[in-house]
Design a protein around this motif. Structure first.
Motif, PDB file in Angstrom:
ATOM      1  N   ALA A 255       3.749   7.170   0.342  1.00 16.01           N
ATOM      2  CA  ALA A 255       3.513   5.623   0.229  1.00 16.01           C
ATOM      3  C   ALA A 255       3.146   5.203   0.871  1.00 16.01           C
ATOM      4  CB  ALA A 255       5.175   5.262  -0.064  1.00 16.01           C
ATOM      5  N   VAL A 256       2.745   5.597   2.551  1.00 13.37           N
ATOM      6  CA  VAL A 256       1.655   4.901   3.806  1.00 13.37           C
ATOM      7  C   VAL A 256       0.029   5.637   2.919  1.00 13.37           C
ATOM      8  CG1 VAL A 256       0.748   6.168   5.995  1.00 13.37           C
ATOM      9  CG2 VAL A 256       3.051   5.422   5.071  1.00 13.37           C
TER      10      VAL A 256
ATOM     11  N   ILE B 245      11.604  -4.761  13.187  1.00 17.35           N
ATOM     12  CA  ILE B 245      11.558  -5.703  11.978  1.00 17.35           C
ATOM     13  C   ILE B 245      13.236  -5.354  10.962  1.00 17.35           C
ATOM     14  CG2 ILE B 245       9.566  -6.900  12.171  1.00 17.35           C
ATOM     15  CD1 ILE B 245       9.650  -4.894   9.207  1.00 17.35           C
ATOM     16  N   THR B 246      13.794  -6.276  10.961  1.00 14.75           N
ATOM     17  CA  THR B 246      14.583  -6.044   9.699  1.00 14.75           C
ATOM     18  C   THR B 246      13.551  -6.112   7.996  1.00 14.75           C
ATOM     19  OG1 THR B 246      15.481  -8.957   9.250  1.00 14.75           O
ATOM     20  CG2 THR B 246      16.810  -7.043  10.914  1.00 14.75           C
ATOM     21  N   PRO B 247      13.803  -5.199   6.967  1.00 14.38           N
ATOM     22  CA  PRO B 247      13.045  -5.526   6.342  1.00 14.38           C
ATOM     23  C   PRO B 247      13.206  -6.168   5.018  1.00 14.38           C
ATOM     24  CG  PRO B 247      13.590  -3.154   7.260  1.00 14.38           C
ATOM     25  CD  PRO B 247      14.342  -4.091   7.585  1.00 14.38           C
ATOM     26  N   GLY B 248      14.401  -6.164   5.240  1.00 17.13           N
ATOM     27  CA  GLY B 248      15.493  -6.971   3.920  1.00 17.13           C
ATOM     28  C   GLY B 248      16.217  -6.327   2.970  1.00 17.13           C
ATOM     29  N   ILE B 249      15.867  -4.607   3.029  1.00 14.03           N
ATOM     30  CA  ILE B 249      15.862  -3.786   2.069  1.00 14.03           C
ATOM     31  C   ILE B 249      17.758  -2.986   2.563  1.00 14.03           C
ATOM     32  CG2 ILE B 249      15.616  -1.162   1.729  1.00 14.03           C
ATOM     33  CD1 ILE B 249      12.943  -1.773   2.274  1.00 14.03           C
TER      34      ILE B 249
ATOM     35  N   ILE C 282       2.008  -5.192   8.166  1.00 15.14           N
ATOM     36  CA  ILE C 282       0.835  -4.860   8.800  1.00 15.14           C
ATOM     37  C   ILE C 282      -0.721  -6.194   8.680  1.00 15.14           C
ATOM     38  CG2 ILE C 282      -0.196  -3.140   9.359  1.00 15.14           C
ATOM     39  CD1 ILE C 282       2.136  -1.302  10.082  1.00 15.14           C
ATOM     40  N   SER C 283      -0.625  -5.581   7.040  1.00 16.85           N
ATOM     41  CA  SER C 283      -1.980  -6.439   7.311  1.00 16.85           C
ATOM     42  C   SER C 283      -1.945  -8.130   6.932  1.00 16.85           C
ATOM     43  CB  SER C 283      -1.480  -6.030   5.033  1.00 16.85           C
ATOM     44  OG  SER C 283      -2.992  -7.138   4.704  1.00 16.85           O
ATOM     45  N   SER C 284      -0.241  -9.017   7.154  1.00 16.14           N
ATOM     46  CA  SER C 284      -0.433  -9.974   8.006  1.00 16.14           C
ATOM     47  C   SER C 284      -1.164  -9.763   9.129  1.00 16.14           C
ATOM     48  CB  SER C 284       0.698 -10.735   7.807  1.00 16.14           C
ATOM     49  OG  SER C 284       1.352 -10.765   6.310  1.00 16.14           O
ATOM     50  N   ILE C 285      -1.180  -8.808   9.825  1.00 14.42           N
ATOM     51  CA  ILE C 285      -1.031  -8.812  11.509  1.00 14.42           C
ATOM     52  C   ILE C 285      -2.809  -9.360  11.562  1.00 14.42           C
ATOM     53  CG2 ILE C 285      -1.014  -7.409  13.279  1.00 14.42           C
ATOM     54  CD1 ILE C 285       1.898  -7.197  12.707  1.00 14.42           C
ATOM     55  N   LYS C 286      -3.101  -7.747  10.872  1.00 13.30           N
ATOM     56  CA  LYS C 286      -4.791  -7.985  10.318  1.00 13.30           C
ATOM     57  C   LYS C 286      -4.887  -9.271   9.917  1.00 13.30           C
ATOM     58  CE  LYS C 286      -8.443  -5.122   8.652  1.00 13.30           C
ATOM     59  NZ  LYS C 286      -8.859  -3.699   8.174  1.00 13.30           N
TER      60      LYS C 286
ATOM     61  N   LYS D 138      10.515   4.257   0.305  1.00 14.28           N
ATOM     62  CA  LYS D 138       8.917   3.629   0.039  1.00 14.28           C
ATOM     63  C   LYS D 138       8.412   2.278  -0.540  1.00 14.28           C
ATOM     64  CE  LYS D 138       5.954   3.854  -4.513  1.00 14.28           C
ATOM     65  NZ  LYS D 138       5.740   3.695  -5.740  1.00 14.28           N
ATOM     66  N   LEU D 139      10.488   1.523  -0.529  1.00 17.25           N
ATOM     67  CA  LEU D 139      10.177   0.425  -0.051  1.00 17.25           C
ATOM     68  C   LEU D 139       9.991  -0.507   1.614  1.00 17.25           C
ATOM     69  CD1 LEU D 139      13.413  -0.709  -2.426  1.00 17.25           C
ATOM     70  CD2 LEU D 139      10.905  -0.844  -2.950  1.00 17.25           C
ATOM     71  N   GLU D 140      10.760   0.714   1.820  1.00 18.72           N
ATOM     72  CA  GLU D 140      10.521  -0.043   4.000  1.00 18.72           C
ATOM     73  C   GLU D 140       8.842   0.040   4.027  1.00 18.72           C
ATOM     74  OE1 GLU D 140      11.859   2.053   7.689  1.00 18.72           O
ATOM     75  OE2 GLU D 140      11.594   3.144   5.862  1.00 18.72           O
ATOM     76  N   VAL D 141       8.484   1.113   3.701  1.00 22.31           N
ATOM     77  CA  VAL D 141       6.663   1.530   3.902  1.00 22.31           C
ATOM     78  C   VAL D 141       6.258  -0.152   3.617  1.00 22.31           C
ATOM     79  CG1 VAL D 141       4.533   2.518   3.640  1.00 22.31           C
ATOM     80  CG2 VAL D 141       7.013   3.601   3.970  1.00 22.31           C
ATOM     81  N   GLU D 142       5.893   0.227   2.096  1.00 20.82           N
ATOM     82  CA  GLU D 142       6.188  -0.789   0.943  1.00 20.82           C
ATOM     83  C   GLU D 142       5.905  -2.424   2.907  1.00 20.82           C
ATOM     84  OE1 GLU D 142       7.220  -1.270  -2.635  1.00 20.82           O
ATOM     85  OE2 GLU D 142       5.559   0.061  -2.915  1.00 20.82           O
ATOM     86  N   VAL D 143       7.201  -2.980   2.695  1.00 19.61           N
ATOM     87  CA  VAL D 143       6.976  -3.885   3.478  1.00 19.61           C
ATOM     88  C   VAL D 143       6.264  -3.425   5.026  1.00 19.61           C
ATOM     89  CG1 VAL D 143       9.024  -4.982   5.267  1.00 19.61           C
ATOM     90  CG2 VAL D 143       9.252  -4.652   2.144  1.00 19.61           C
TER      91      VAL D 143
END
Length: 430
Positions: A271-272, A155-159, A228-232, A218-223
């Motif tokens: 961050a994870v 994915i492109t995280p927009g960071i 992944i929450s949306s996928i779940k 950290k921002l990358e992990v948040e994205v």
């Protein structure tokens, strides 16, 4: 010495790398010459093992695009790291030394049918899906062969990583990966989850290269966690892996800081813990893909000084017997380097010069306006921190042969890539 590890000065003012004199290397192998310090490479890998693999249970894949030869593949294989490849040629090199295919991650924004078929036939561990066409092609190959394969989605995280525009990869406007600002990434997940041949293991993101700030990871992990929450929630499917890519910055010049791998990995893993707990997600296995960080500072390039042109009141050009054919990064990225006179380091009488190459291009400049002891024809110049993306991006522009590559380790030297000859250059001409 100069802030560079593994470099020392002999009593008579000669640069040494891992205990090997540079004048000896030049006499034995000629110039231009790539020289790698195996001791430094191994120390870097040890640091990764201690601070990412052992400490956190993570996976590290060496990003082979930084520097890849059969010797380097054997070294990575021996040390137990995974390998990140981006082409059929890199994959074929790994196969040629019996690298364990299950420990290979295959990247690329435009993998060909033939390359994907090779990946399937070889049995690579992960294919990183970059676009919808790739889903179609890979699924077609797998169904014909009655096979399946594990994949990650990029994915492109927009960071926006703070680096040169040409080596940014995480912003929305990128040729890499599925964008996040619309529902493309979720559509890709759905397609793969519905495929009988593709097994979704993880989500991949990469922000950019030569990054010196760790907060953006950290921002990358948040994205990634939010996605992944949306996928779940949407598909009742929990992702097992995240891949944070690489991009960890190294020391090129005095303005840079040397950063330990833990400077990046500690932030990623903290961050994870926080983000995946917040979304009530299972903690994933964390992949990283360091390349430059492993080999960049371990390499130097040795040149012979040729013509010297002094334009009074303007600039003094010192030409070397290489240039943009063995180091395109200055012309391509405005990359900065440090150089030293490898055969006269005891000379303190400095002057400002510009080191240029021999190619028929005004832009063939290696280092602009650097203070060095007075140089003469035949002197040896060492450009430092050239281990990453120099040999890999070398060309035969002006039909100049590519340099040889030597590996040194605690006083020993071994040739790992032969110098090209003029005959090599014309061997495929008809």
């Amino acid at each position: 010495m100069f802030g560079y590890r593994g470099l020392t000065i002999s009593d008579d003012g000669i640069l040494e790398i891992s205990g090997v004199r540079c004048d000896y290397l030049v006499e034995k192998y000629g110039t231009p010459l790539y020289v790698f310090n195996e001791e430094e490479i191994l120390n870097r890998i040890k640091e990764i093992k201690e601070n990412h693999i052992v400490k956190y249970g993570g996976v590290a894949a060496y990003a082979s695009k930084a520097f890849l030869t059969k010797y380097m593949c054997r070294l990575i294989k021996r040390e137990g790291l995974w390998l990140d490849v981006v082409s059929g040629g890199e994959l074929y090199t790994a196969k040629s030394v019996d690298f364990p295919m299950e420990n290979i991650i295959f990247h690329g924004n435009n993998k060909t049918y033939e390359e994907l078929e090779m990946a399937v036939d070889f049995g690579v561990g992960r294919v990183v899906i970059d676009n919808f066409d790739e889903i179609d092609i890979l699924e077609d190959i797998l169904l014909k062969k009655k096979r399946s394969i594990d994949v990650q989605i990029r994915i492109t995280p927009g960071i926006d990583g703070h680096t040169h525009d040409f080596i940014k990869t995480g912003q929305v406007d990128s040729k890499f990966g599925f964008p996040m600002h619309d529902e493309s990434a979720l559509h890709a997940v759905k397609r793969i989850l519905n495929s009988p041949a593709l097994k979704l293991k993880g989500i991949h993101a990469h922000i950019g290269s030569q990054l010196h700030q760790n907060n953006i990871y950290k921002l990358e992990v948040e994205v990634l966690a939010k996605f992944i929450s949306s996928i779940k929630n949407l598909f009742d499917y929990e992702i097992e892996e995240i891949n944070c890519g690489g991009g960890f910055g190294i020391y090129y010049t005095e303005g840079d800081k040397r950063l330990s791998i833990s400077y990046f990995t500690d932030v990623i893993h903290k961050a994870v813990e926080e983000c995946f707990s917040r979304y009530n997600l299972r903690k994933p296995t964390v992949f990283i893909e360091p390349g430059r960080w492993i080999v960049g500072e371990a390499g130097i390039t040795l040149y012979r000084v040729g013509s010297i042109k002094d334009i009074r009141g303007i600039r003094k050009y010192v030409s070397v017997d290489g240039g943009m054919t063995d180091n395109i990064r200055t012309a391509l990225y405005s990359a900065k380097y440090t150089a030293v006179p490898a055969n006269k380091l005891n000379n303190k009488d400095e002057e400002q010069v510009t080191i240029c190459g021999k190619c028929c291009e005004s832009g063939d400049i290696l280092i602009k306006d650097i203070k060095l002891p007075k140089l003469e024809r035949g002197d040896i110049i060492a450009v430092l921190s050239t281990g990453a993306y120099n040999f890999s991006m070398a060309s035969n522009y002006n039909r100049i042969p590519r340099p040889a590559v030597v590996m040194v380790n605690r006083g020993q030297d071994v040739l790992i890539v032969k110098r090209e000859t003029y005959e090599d250059i014309i061997k495929n001409d008809l």
